[in-house]
Scaffold this active site. Structure first.
Site, PDB file in Angstrom:
ATOM      1  N   HIS B  19       4.559  -0.189   4.878  1.00 21.34           N
ATOM      2  CA  HIS B  19       5.572  -0.554   3.871  1.00 21.34           C
ATOM      3  C   HIS B  19       6.556   0.598   3.635  1.00 21.34           C
ATOM      4  CE1 HIS B  19       3.897  -4.363   2.497  1.00 21.34           C
ATOM      5  NE2 HIS B  19       2.707  -3.816   2.360  1.00 21.34           N
ATOM      6  N   HIS B 196      -9.291   0.080  -4.082  1.00 20.48           N
ATOM      7  CA  HIS B 196      -8.013   0.405  -3.432  1.00 20.48           C
ATOM      8  C   HIS B 196      -6.978   0.651  -4.530  1.00 20.48           C
ATOM      9  CE1 HIS B 196      -4.742  -0.322  -0.322  1.00 20.48           C
ATOM     10  NE2 HIS B 196      -4.086  -0.726  -1.393  1.00 20.48           N
ATOM     11  N   TYR B 287       4.459  -8.091  -9.222  1.00 16.55           N
ATOM     12  CA  TYR B 287       4.732  -8.005  -7.783  1.00 16.55           C
ATOM     13  C   TYR B 287       6.051  -7.280  -7.531  1.00 16.55           C
ATOM     14  CZ  TYR B 287       1.296 -11.654  -7.041  1.00 16.55           C
ATOM     15  OH  TYR B 287       0.146 -12.370  -7.003  1.00 16.55           O
TER      16      TYR B 287
END
Lengths: 342, 342
Positions: B19, B196, B287
């Site tokens: 990313h 994570h 998001y």
């Protein structure tokens, strides 16, 4: 502009952050940053050379601008924030303190190695006489056992300190180590307790939260992480995290984010990442000034400079003990050779 | 090379890190990074498009290289590390999983939104049939209440997951929120638990330590912090911190530091700082794909896009609910107007 504040943040980008840009702040930059911080309702703003008043020198790095001029303009543009200075006895003098007070600063932080609080007595006394909020700043706090730290903080309190800071100069402390230090001070001194983090182990925020949980009420932050080593606790992020936790800083989060992005980020020449060098210093817990010496010695003895720095950390070497570096390097080389012959 | 490992680190720079460089990894870069990670004794290395297998698309960003080729070369150069893949059902397919298994990967992580574990059943079953170590990856874990998280983790366990991860996709969780999640899973499922992190609130390391303290044994790291948003938990720093805590990762610290500095740092095009954008996403817990929509709506209604994102976070809006953004923007504009008339 008044605001409820559970925690009082001191913004150090215009002092500790000066390390990150080799002390090249211009008058214009200080005007823009200080004004924006003031408008975001930051309560305390520190302005000095990275190594405190009179730090500008060949040894510590020459400043681009006269720091008294930087302090003067910061005081001039701040409507609500209190501007203050850092002073390391031995680098800065009583004379510097007098000059800063004359310019209208409101606080002075007197910084010593964690075992040398006694050299701060006169500077603290003068700071109090000048009517300044006076902070004792115990640097390299990871190097002293708890009892020693408490003893030194008590000394600073006895000299008149209004607050005493645990300063993790090398970014070497783990969260539980911060917690036990703040707890010990909380039980031993009556004045406010502060905490100053560095991010070399990516623990600046974790350590800051541990300090707050144990009762620290004064916290240092640097906008956009602009500080020595891997930088400090990033102020705009700290404000956001504390807001999420229901802890009031009185600082306007959006304005703080905006000034980080629009005023400060364009000034930073080197992004504040955690590089190998800063990681090694945090892991070893040593002065950054040891690094080049260690690299030279490592080359001479054909060993890894990190082994030297880690050993110096274990021996709790302090500034001025650079001669120890060669001895340590020789020992490691000998050890490696013996191991190789087995 | 065998080593004692208390914690098993999965290196995600060659997947999440894609990313950070717009999915432009070249075959040569993957060869160099994977080989260096293998030599540093990293046990697990994830290689995929940032959004998992078959993520390369106009919607998610086109990869520079064919990811199957990247996986193939990573498998080829690794002598001790296990290479694996990420798969989001709906983006990646069983066919992709078969192809990856044929190339010799040893693990597959099947990722779903924290409330949608049920769409992972078939992919997990196939992963098990292929003999892969199979991980359930519950993304945006901050959005579900504890009971829901536990329920979904149990579902994944029932599908055959060998481990279930709490994934803080937006970097929105606070350390005590991570701790309570890991603790709840520890009490409810029998398989290994993983964590994570993302560093949007500068809490990746703090949250990772909280997860380990509560019993998580599988931890994601990204070398040089190379990941989406503000990046992940920086692997080489994590190894150093855990070593200081006496927790063994089996990874060679010096080699890990060296590859971060010499192999990975030169690849990064954008330094992994905490910018305003990533801070806002972590603070709001939404998001990243909402950001541009919110900015457009904010402009239209003359309001601050951050107010929209924070409100979307409160309403726990999920991907696909982009139409909600205009409604929220209109409400905020109306509220501001009413407040202005008072």
């Amino acid at each position: 502009m008044s605001a409820k504040r559970d925690i009082f943040i001191t913004e150090v980008a215009l002092r500790d952050g000066s390390h990150a840009i080799n002390h090249q702040f211009s008058v214009e930059q200080v005007v823009h940053v200080a004004r924006a911080l003031d408008q975001a309702n930051v309560p305390f703003i520190e302005v000095s050379h990275g190594d405190g008043l009179s730090g500008s020198s060949l040894q510590y790095g020459l400043s681009h601008a006269n720091e008294m001029e930087l302090i003067e303009v910061a005081v001039a543009v701040c409507e609500q924030a209190t501007v203050g200075v850092l002073l390391l006895p031995g680098i800065g003098t009583i004379k510097d303190l007098n000059a800063a007070a004359k310019l209208g600063v409101g606080f002075a932080r007197i910084a010593t190695h964690v075992t040398e609080a006694d050299i701060s007595a006169q500077h603290m006394a003068r700071s109090k006489e000048l009517g300044l909020f006076t902070v004792g700043f115990l640097m390299m706090s990871h190097m002293a056992p708890l009892e020693k730290l408490v003893e030194q903080a008590k000394l600073m309190e006895s000299y008149g300190a209004d607050a005493v800071y645990v300063v993790d100069s090398a970014g070497a402390l783990l969260p539980h180590e911060v917690a036990e230090r703040i707890r010990a001070l909380k039980q031993s001194i009556g004045v406010e307790i502060g905490f100053h983090a560095h991010n070399n182990l990516s623990l600046a925020m974790a350590n800051t939260l541990a300090a707050i949980q144990e009762g620290a009420t004064r916290i240092d932050g640097s906008v956009r992480c602009l500080g020595a080593g891997a930088g400090n606790t990033q102020t705009e992020v700290l404000v956001a995290v504390l807001e999420r936790m229901g802890i009031e800083t009185g600082i306007d989060l959006y304005k703080m984010m905006d000034l980080a992005e629009e005023v400060v980020a364009p000034i930073i020449q080197v992004p504040q990442e955690i590089t190998r060098d800063s990681l090694v210093l945090g892991y070893a817990g040593v002065y950054s000034s040891f690094r080049l010496h260690a690299e030279r010695a490592a080359k001479k003895f054909g060993i890894d400079s990190r082994d030297i720095l880690i050993e110096l950390g274990k021996r709790k070497a302090v500034g001025g003990q650079e001669d120890m570096i060669i001895d340590v390097a020789a020992e490691i080389a000998k050890r490696n050779m013996t191991a190789g012959m087995r």
